[in-house]
Write a protein that holds these residues in place. Structure first.
Motif, short mmCIF file in Angstrom:
data_model
loop_
_atom_site.label_atom_id
_atom_site.label_comp_id
_atom_site.label_asym_id
_atom_site.label_seq_id
_atom_site.Cartn_x
_atom_site.Cartn_y
_atom_site.Cartn_z
N PHE A 39 0.83 -1.20 0.00
CA PHE A 39 0.00 0.00 0.00
C PHE A 39 0.87 1.26 0.00
O PHE A 39 0.57 2.22 -0.72
N ALA A 40 1.93 1.26 0.78
CA ALA A 40 2.82 2.43 0.85
C ALA A 40 3.51 2.69 -0.47
O ALA A 40 3.85 3.85 -0.78
N GLY A 41 3.73 1.64 -1.26
CA GLY A 41 4.32 1.84 -2.59
C GLY A 41 3.31 2.30 -3.61
O GLY A 41 3.59 3.15 -4.47
N ILE A 42 2.09 1.78 -3.52
CA ILE A 42 1.04 2.12 -4.47
C ILE A 42 0.47 3.52 -4.20
O ILE A 42 0.11 4.25 -5.13
N ALA A 43 0.37 3.88 -2.92
CA ALA A 43 -0.20 5.18 -2.52
C ALA A 43 0.78 5.92 -1.60
O ALA A 43 0.48 6.17 -0.43
N PRO A 44 1.95 6.26 -2.10
CA PRO A 44 3.00 6.82 -1.22
C PRO A 44 2.61 8.11 -0.53
O PRO A 44 3.08 8.38 0.58
N ALA A 45 1.75 8.92 -1.15
CA ALA A 45 1.38 10.20 -0.55
C ALA A 45 0.46 10.03 0.65
O ALA A 45 0.27 10.98 1.42
N LYS A 46 -0.10 8.85 0.84
CA LYS A 46 -1.06 8.65 1.93
C LYS A 46 -0.44 8.15 3.23
O LYS A 46 -1.10 8.13 4.26
N VAL A 47 0.81 7.69 3.19
CA VAL A 47 1.41 7.05 4.37
C VAL A 47 2.45 7.97 4.98
O VAL A 47 3.45 8.32 4.34
N SER A 48 2.22 8.36 6.25
CA SER A 48 3.17 9.23 6.96
C SER A 48 4.41 8.47 7.38
O SER A 48 5.53 8.94 7.23
N TRP A 49 4.20 7.31 7.98
CA TRP A 49 5.31 6.43 8.35
C TRP A 49 4.78 5.02 8.55
O TRP A 49 3.59 4.81 8.74
N LEU A 50 5.70 4.08 8.50
CA LEU A 50 5.33 2.67 8.54
C LEU A 50 6.32 1.89 9.40
O LEU A 50 7.53 2.00 9.21
N VAL A 51 5.79 1.13 10.33
CA VAL A 51 6.58 0.17 11.10
C VAL A 51 6.05 -1.23 10.78
O VAL A 51 4.88 -1.52 11.02
N ALA A 52 6.91 -2.05 10.20
CA ALA A 52 6.54 -3.40 9.79
C ALA A 52 7.22 -4.40 10.72
O ALA A 52 8.45 -4.36 10.88
N ILE A 53 6.44 -5.28 11.32
CA ILE A 53 6.95 -6.25 12.28
C ILE A 53 7.00 -7.62 11.63
O ILE A 53 5.98 -8.15 11.18
N GLU A 54 8.19 -8.15 11.51
CA GLU A 54 8.39 -9.51 11.01
C GLU A 54 7.86 -9.70 9.59
O GLU A 54 7.28 -10.74 9.27
N ALA A 55 8.09 -8.69 8.74
CA ALA A 55 7.74 -8.82 7.32
C ALA A 55 8.36 -7.69 6.53
O ALA A 55 8.47 -6.56 7.02
N PHE A 56 8.76 -8.00 5.30
CA PHE A 56 9.25 -6.99 4.37
C PHE A 56 9.15 -7.55 2.97
O PHE A 56 9.43 -8.71 2.72
N GLY A 57 8.73 -6.70 2.03
CA GLY A 57 8.58 -7.15 0.65
C GLY A 57 7.31 -7.95 0.48
O GLY A 57 6.22 -7.50 0.84
N LEU A 58 7.44 -9.16 -0.04
CA LEU A 58 6.27 -10.01 -0.28
C LEU A 58 6.79 -11.41 -0.60
O LEU A 58 7.95 -11.58 -1.00
N PHE A 106 10.41 4.33 7.16
CA PHE A 106 10.02 2.92 7.17
C PHE A 106 11.00 2.15 8.06
O PHE A 106 12.21 2.17 7.83
N THR A 107 10.47 1.49 9.08
CA THR A 107 11.27 0.65 9.96
C THR A 107 10.75 -0.77 9.94
O THR A 107 9.54 -0.98 10.06
N VAL A 108 11.64 -1.72 9.79
CA VAL A 108 11.30 -3.14 9.92
C VAL A 108 11.84 -3.63 11.26
O VAL A 108 13.00 -3.40 11.58
N ILE A 109 10.97 -4.28 12.03
CA ILE A 109 11.36 -4.84 13.31
C ILE A 109 11.37 -6.36 13.21
O ILE A 109 10.37 -6.97 12.84
N LEU A 110 12.50 -6.95 13.53
CA LEU A 110 12.66 -8.40 13.50
C LEU A 110 12.61 -8.94 14.92
O LEU A 110 13.18 -8.35 15.84
N GLY A 111 11.95 -10.08 15.11
CA GLY A 111 12.05 -10.80 16.37
C GLY A 111 13.36 -11.60 16.35
O GLY A 111 13.73 -12.17 15.31
#
Length: 303
Positions: free
Chosen positions: A127-146, A245-250
């Motif tokens: 979503f952040a790639g498709i609609a970049p103007a809509k996302v202020s910041w993103l924290v992704a937990i245990e996932a990146f890419g697809l 954009f921050t990715v958090i890994l366990g």
């Protein structure tokens, strides 16, 4: 209802239900914080539900973030208290991305911030790639890419995806004689403690009779996807992400994430990576640490 109702009391007591009507049905969830603040969307993983963020909501309410953000934890289609997709429909991954797009457009949210786990985080970075103007910041937990497929695997993916659809019509969702049995089944299917499994089961179970419990999740969620994007297609979306954009890994989470970072991190030059002690559901195990990361992101974004 379990003994877990005594845990995270503040988050439980002040939680407000939310519901968004989409063309196929309703997406429901829970919310906390300032209703006039910027939406902070909490997006759960596959076969979880909005209670995945109950520990985080408790920590959120005790932090300054609650003054400026409206934390909204959604149940994806087919999960938790949200409707199942209509009969004859399936759960292609990109439809989750469109559901998120639809809700943001419907609610006229100009900007949203996102904290997301596992499948929800895959949805969020697409979503952040498709609609970049809509996302202020993103924290992704245990996932990146697809999860990607090679072009040479197309025929195999299609065949296996169609076979899983055909076989699903002969399967039935399992029933459990009591709540404790269901909780232990959820525990054994995940990487977390019985107490954390109980939190998810509380929102993810329905009682049909005195000794008859069944998970709410749609059985169609377990089908294999017949179509996946290639690594090159995923990279094309990721390179359009503009937000912090921050990715958090366990520390004991999914090892494939390191491969994903090696494959795609260069396409998101602003990406930061942090590791927190815990497993794949580290946001449930270490909610204070996740709130700390969110607060740091806010300070950096507003600074």
């Amino acid at each position: 209802m379990t003994e877990q109702t005594l845990v995270y009391q503040q988050a439980r007591q002040v939680a407000e239900p939310v519901s968004f009507e989409l063309p196929w049905g309703a997406v429901r969830g829970l919310c906390w914080g300032n209703p006039k603040g910027e939406p902070l969307l909490a997006l759960h993983g596959w076969l979880d539900n909005a209670h995945s963020f109950l520990p985080l909501a408790e920590a959120f309410l005790q932090s300054p973030l609650a003054e400026n953000y409206h934390l909204i934890a959604l149940d994806w289609a087919g999960h938790g208290h949200s409707d199942h997709r209509p009969a004859g429909n399936y759960y292609p991954f990109m439809d989750y991305v469109y559901d998120l797009w639809h809700i943001c457009e419907q609610q006229q949210w100009q900007r949203v911030s996102i904290v997301a786990h596992s499948m929800g985080a895959y949805v969020a970075n697409m979503f952040a790639g498709i609609a970049p103007a809509k996302v202020s910041w993103l924290v992704a937990i245990e996932a990146f890419g697809l999860l990607a497929s090679k072009a040479s695997d197309t025929t195999t993916d299609l065949r296996q995806g169609f076979e899983s659809r055909w076989q699903q019509q002969f399967k039935h969702r399992p029933h459990y004689r009591d709540l404790q049995t269901a909780i232990m089944a959820r525990k054994h299917a995940g990487d977390f403690s019985r107490d954390l499994a109980a939190i998810l089961v509380e929102r993810g179970i329905e009682q049909l009779g005195d000794n008859d419990f069944r998970f709410r999740a749609d059985g169609q969620l377990r089908l294999k996807s017949p179509v996946r994007l290639t690594a090159e297609q995923i990279a094309d979306v990721l390179k359009h992400i503009q937000c912090p954009f921050t990715v958090i890994l366990g520390s004991t989470g999914h090892q494939r994430l390191k491969q994903a970072l090696e494959q795609w991190q260069a396409f998101v030059p602003q990406l930061e990576v942090a590791e927190v002690e815990g497993g794949h559901h580290v946001h449930m195990e270490q909610p204070a640490a996740i709130i700390g990361a969110l607060s740091q992101m806010v300070r950096a974004h507003n600074g």
